[in-house]
Design a protein around this motif. Structure first.
Motif, short mmCIF file in Angstrom:
data_model
loop_
_atom_site.label_atom_id
_atom_site.label_comp_id
_atom_site.label_asym_id
_atom_site.label_seq_id
_atom_site.Cartn_x
_atom_site.Cartn_y
_atom_site.Cartn_z
N LEU A 52 0.83 -1.20 0.00
CA LEU A 52 0.00 0.00 0.00
C LEU A 52 0.86 1.26 0.00
O LEU A 52 0.51 2.24 -0.66
CB LEU A 52 -0.93 -0.02 1.21
N ARG A 53 1.96 1.25 0.72
CA ARG A 53 2.84 2.41 0.70
C ARG A 53 3.44 2.63 -0.68
O ARG A 53 3.55 3.76 -1.15
CB ARG A 53 3.96 2.24 1.74
N VAL B 59 1.12 6.66 -6.99
CA VAL B 59 0.03 7.57 -7.36
C VAL B 59 0.43 9.02 -7.15
O VAL B 59 0.24 9.88 -8.02
CB VAL B 59 -1.24 7.23 -6.55
N LEU B 60 1.01 9.32 -5.98
CA LEU B 60 1.34 10.71 -5.66
C LEU B 60 2.45 11.25 -6.55
O LEU B 60 2.42 12.41 -6.95
CB LEU B 60 1.73 10.83 -4.19
N LEU C 90 -5.36 -5.14 -10.46
CA LEU C 90 -5.63 -3.88 -11.16
C LEU C 90 -6.85 -3.19 -10.59
O LEU C 90 -6.89 -1.96 -10.48
CB LEU C 90 -5.81 -4.16 -12.65
N VAL C 91 -7.87 -3.96 -10.22
CA VAL C 91 -9.06 -3.38 -9.60
C VAL C 91 -8.69 -2.67 -8.30
O VAL C 91 -9.08 -1.52 -8.05
CB VAL C 91 -10.11 -4.48 -9.33
N ILE C 92 -7.93 -3.35 -7.44
CA ILE C 92 -7.55 -2.75 -6.15
C ILE C 92 -6.65 -1.54 -6.36
O ILE C 92 -6.75 -0.53 -5.65
CB ILE C 92 -6.89 -3.81 -5.26
N GLY D 189 -7.46 2.14 -5.12
CA GLY D 189 -6.48 2.83 -4.30
C GLY D 189 -6.11 4.19 -4.87
O GLY D 189 -6.00 5.17 -4.12
N ALA D 190 -5.92 4.27 -6.18
CA ALA D 190 -5.57 5.55 -6.80
C ALA D 190 -6.67 6.57 -6.60
O ALA D 190 -6.42 7.72 -6.23
CB ALA D 190 -5.30 5.34 -8.28
#
Length: 318
Positions: free
Chosen positions: A21-22, A28-29, A113-115, A119-120
């Protein structure tokens, strides 16, 4: 065909969910944050309702309906008042984690890909204080995760999604969309993340009802083997939702017919989503999903700018 194994995807390259997750958040960021966010702009930009700053009117670009007549009269020069997008909205995602998602033949499985897509979206909305919740389809049922603001709540949701075990059974998309629409009438963004393998007739009407009151984004997740079959001879196909198997010899004629049927299905989905008034983002397991999100947002914003200019031109002409 089996799900992808040993692939380097955004959620599978790390040994623990926390590290995965990190890494997802950093991805994303670093690649989307500065590009997608201006003054609280979302994935599908639209007008807000909170009055913002006053500035000089730009002919051909600004909507004359936003003219601030008091300032215009005081300065003897046309001024418009910008609108700031509403804050503290609720974003609800309908996440398809049924058995058809446990498949992937490229960089990652469809489930990953869904998760990653959820998450994005959650990371971007959490950065501006919006609440993010989800309805998840798996195990033949719909499971609700309450909408909460903040990074910790989002991490808890994504950790729960990553912990969902592969399961058989089916959960229909149409009734789940109706459930989401009825339970959360408050205005906000609604995201449907699915492979949309059900015929459009099963979900188009509920999606239309949802789009009539909400801003809707449909994220269609695709694996390349769902579009065309390889030339490998005899293959055993297994339906992940029913467990039924069948040996099939992949002749040239069969592969051509399959590709034609798959293209027709995707076109039917595209047309149904357009009729329903939903934004349509396609993510593939063999492509850079972050770049695809960025390209989608930029297209949406260019289209929104063109529509605003056209509306302003009609207003001036009228």
């Amino acid at each position: 065909m089996r799900p992808a194994e040993g692939r380097v995807g955004p959620l599978t390259r790390e040994r623990t969910p926390e590290r995965a997750l990190r890494r997802l958040e950093l991805t994303v960021l670093r690649r989307l944050d500065g590009l997608l966010h201006g003054r609280h702009q979302g994935l599908i930009p639209g007008p807000g309702s909170e009055p913002g700053d006053v500035r000089v009117y730009v002919p051909g670009e600004d909507d004359v309906r936003r003219m601030d007549w008091a300032v215009t009269a005081r300065t003897s020069e046309p001024h418009v008042r910008d609108l700031i997008a509403d804050r503290e909205l609720e974003t609800w995602a309908l996440v398809d984690l049924t058995a058809s998602m446990d498949f992937g033949t490229a960089e990652l499985a469809k489930r990953d890909l869904v998760i990653a897509a959820v998450g994005a979206l959650g990371i971007l909305t959490a950065r501006v204080g919006d609440r993010f919740g989800a309805y998840v389809l798996y195990g033949g049922a719909v499971h609700r995760y309450a909408a909460r603001p903040g990074r910790a709540a989002l991490y808890g949701l994504l950790h729960s999604l990553m912990s969902v075990p592969p399961s058989g059974g089916t959960a229909e998309l149409g009734p789940a969309i109706d459930m989401l629409s009825a339970a959360h009438p408050r205005r906000g963004l609604r995201v449907i993340v699915s492979d949309f393998l059900e015929p459009p007739g099963a979900w188009e009407r509920p999606l239309r009802r949802l789009s009539a009151r909400q801003q809707v984004l449909a994220v269609e997740v695709i694996d390349p083997r769902e579009l065309e079959l390889p030339d490998v001879g005899l293959v055993t196909f297994t339906d992940p939702e029913t467990g039924r198997s069948r040996d099939v010899r992949l002749t040239r004629r069969l592969r051509a017919a399959y590709a034609e049927a798959a293209a027709a299905q995707r076109e039917a989905n595209r047309a149904a989503l357009r009729r329903a008034g939903a934004g349509h983002l396609v993510l593939r397991t063999d492509r850079d999903w972050v770049a695809d999100i960025a390209r989608f947002v930029l297209r949406q914003r260019r289209a929104s700018h063109v529509l605003r200019r056209s509306a302003a031109a009609r207003g001036v002409a009228g």
